[in-house]
Write an enzyme that holds these catalytic residues in place. Structure first.
Site, PDB file in Angstrom:
ATOM      1  CG  HIS A   1      -0.933   4.215   4.439  1.00  0.00           C
ATOM      2  ND1 HIS A   1      -1.681   3.923   5.730  1.00  0.00           N
ATOM      3  CD2 HIS A   1      -0.354   2.983   4.028  1.00  0.00           C
ATOM      4  CE1 HIS A   1      -1.347   2.463   5.849  1.00  0.00           C
ATOM      5  NE2 HIS A   1      -0.750   1.953   5.094  1.00  0.00           N
TER       6      HIS A   1
ATOM      7  CB  CYS B   1      -0.988  -0.133   1.218  1.00  0.00           C
ATOM      8  SG  CYS B   1      -0.170  -0.398   2.748  1.00  0.00           S
TER       9      CYS B   1
END
Lengths: 342, 342
Positions: free
Chosen positions: B241, B128
């Site tokens: 994130h 990710c």
């Protein structure tokens, strides 16, 4: 040499810490005076077992004072510092108001204590995010001359004052209860979020907080050739700022050499055992005076690069501790004759 | 061309998102099969208004399947992917297990869609933290060749699974009530704290998560000359994130040019008005498929540097979205003949 000491802004978050530190470190004084705005003036506080009445922060409050530690916002410092200096005081100012003035030394004792000798009545203490970074930079700079710094911060809400910490607590509680919270210190929710802005837009897409890290660093090291690229980010942590710091130096510094330099440096504690899951974090650096360094490793993207993680209590070394350390130097034998009025 | 589709790990956090996305995006299929471990097999789920029984993830489950989307941990992928490939399936694997194998293309459709054509039965989707970074790097790399990347991450707890998110919620609630919480997904408290370690110590002081950002980036761009220095940090955010990214390029890229390149790029949305307090944050990027970029500015420490802030939903573009996009390419006219069994 014991002096007549005053604390301006004695009842704020940092002022309270300053009081505690003067007590804990047994700071030598002849008299001690606590000053605050109208809101707190007249109330009493305990200091070394004695009850003191807080006096109003006004011009004549500085008539019989030698050294003032100022823990106030910029606008209050702009007002009171001239009153104190006119009356012969030396002011250790934690606000940002005087830091970049040519005649004001900007001091972190571990880095440039000698700059104190040049003061003309005002000595400034740097911004919290700068202070911990320059303490960590110092031994590396001395050994291998730092040319460039890339820093990303993870800054605690206490940097925005008591209201900032309260916002985090109340906002988090509200979020968990699926309620709304009206944020006071932040323009976006900080609970369970990160905000990539601290301060206002200053120039070229950088914020005031970021440019402090550029210009204060150069002034403290007396070296305008140091290039700094900062990004300042608020994270949902109550206290202690964290930073990823990447340094490019004139010659390569191995992680082993860096660790030794950090270990030998004043004001730095190395906390670094990745295999053991040991590194500094806000929750193990809180309420301590040192700058904590971990994750020390070679920058694998550059021959002369070194990178590490740095955490420090922004209310302590980032503010109160640094100011008290400067005041301690002022009353030490070496500097006690430097006052403008002496 | 419609195919026989299966989702392995259909009941996990990412598998659930994959199901939702296949439904939302009206993914074309002939048959659809949901596979999971013993714990979930036999239970039912709704998909497009029909009730499906979840089947056990076992070798013969892949007998009549063309394309598998794998949303499982590494160890489960290591087990089931060979079963699927032996039976002629093409597997889009979100786990880390196959990513760095020479015969496995590692694909982010916005960056290297063409690599899909080279698959030998397995196509891997990156980690990710890498995925959102390479999407943001792509237009700058095409325009000015990226030589070096310095990245610091602010990673959400959802990267550690549902347990990670639960730890954050339960740990925060306990902290506010001054109670203890026994963390399940983290080796240190994550509530109101930041942890500068994601993954295990891999080499030279870098963690597995950090080295993924180095090697996966090089593989996706097919360019081993790209130098990357990452620091991966967990922050008390539930999902999305964030990253500070600094790029050094072969020629200078102005912020104006960069903004135009980002705006024209596939999969990127520019959210950038510092004066208005507008930039991407976890709380405004959640549950969206794009990579969001803001704080675009010149790196003031280097002539050829550009720096910016990048946020993306790590469960979506960082996992589910990217895998579904790859599957969409596999059923498109261009790639539908590429299957090993066709």
């Amino acid at each position: 040499m014991a002096k007549r000491i005053a604390i301006a802004g004695a009842t704020g978050a940092v002022g309270t810490l300053v009081r505690q530190m003067l007590e804990d470190r047994n700071f030598p004084y002849e008299t001690i005076t606590f000053l605050a705005s109208k809101r707190s003036a007249g109330s009493t506080i305990e200091f070394k077992g004695e009850t003191h009445t807080i006096k109003l922060l006004e011009p004549d409050a500085f008539n019989d004072i030698d050294i003032v530690i100022g823990s106030t916002p910029d606008d209050v410092a702009a007002m009171f510092v001239p009153w104190a200096v006119e009356r012969g005081c030396i002011v250790v100012d934690e606000s940002g108001y005087h830091r970049m003035l040519d005649h004001v030394p900007l001091v972190v004792p571990e880095v440039n204590a000698d700059a104190i000798a040049d003061h003309k009545g005002i000595i400034a203490s740097p911004n919290c995010s700068t202070t911990q970074m320059v303490v960590a930079m110092k031994p590396i700079h001395d050994a291998a001359k730092i040319k460039r710094v890339i820093v990303s911060t993870y800054q605690a809400t206490s940097g925005a004052g008591v209201k900032g910490q309260q916002d985090l607590t109340d906002g988090s509680r509200a979020f968990l209860e699926e309620k709304e919270h009206d944020y006071q210190a932040f323009s976006h929710p900080i609970a369970f979020n990160v905000i990539p802005q601290i301060g206002s837009h200053k120039a070229d897409g950088y914020t005031s907080e970021e440019l402090k890290m550029v210009y204060e660093t150069r002034k403290i090291f007396g070296d305008d050739s140091i290039q700094v690229c900062p990004t300042c980010v608020r994270v949902p942590v109550s206290n202690c700022h964290s930073e990823t710091i990447l340094l490019e130096t004139e010659r390569p510094v191995s992680p082993e050499e860096a660790r030794k330099l950090f270990e030998d440096a004043e004001g730095i504690t190395v906390v670094d055992d990745l295999d053991g899951g040991i590194y500094p974090m806000p929750n193990n650096s809180d309420d301590l005076d040192d700058v904590f360094v971990g994750r020390i490793r070679k920058d694998i993207s550059c021959e002369n690069g070194l990178t590490f993680w740095c955490v420090s209590d922004n209310l302590r070394k980032g503010a109160a501790t640094n100011a008290v350390q400067i005041a301690e130097l002022l009353v030490s034998d070496k500097y006690s004759a430097c006052g403008t009025s002496n």
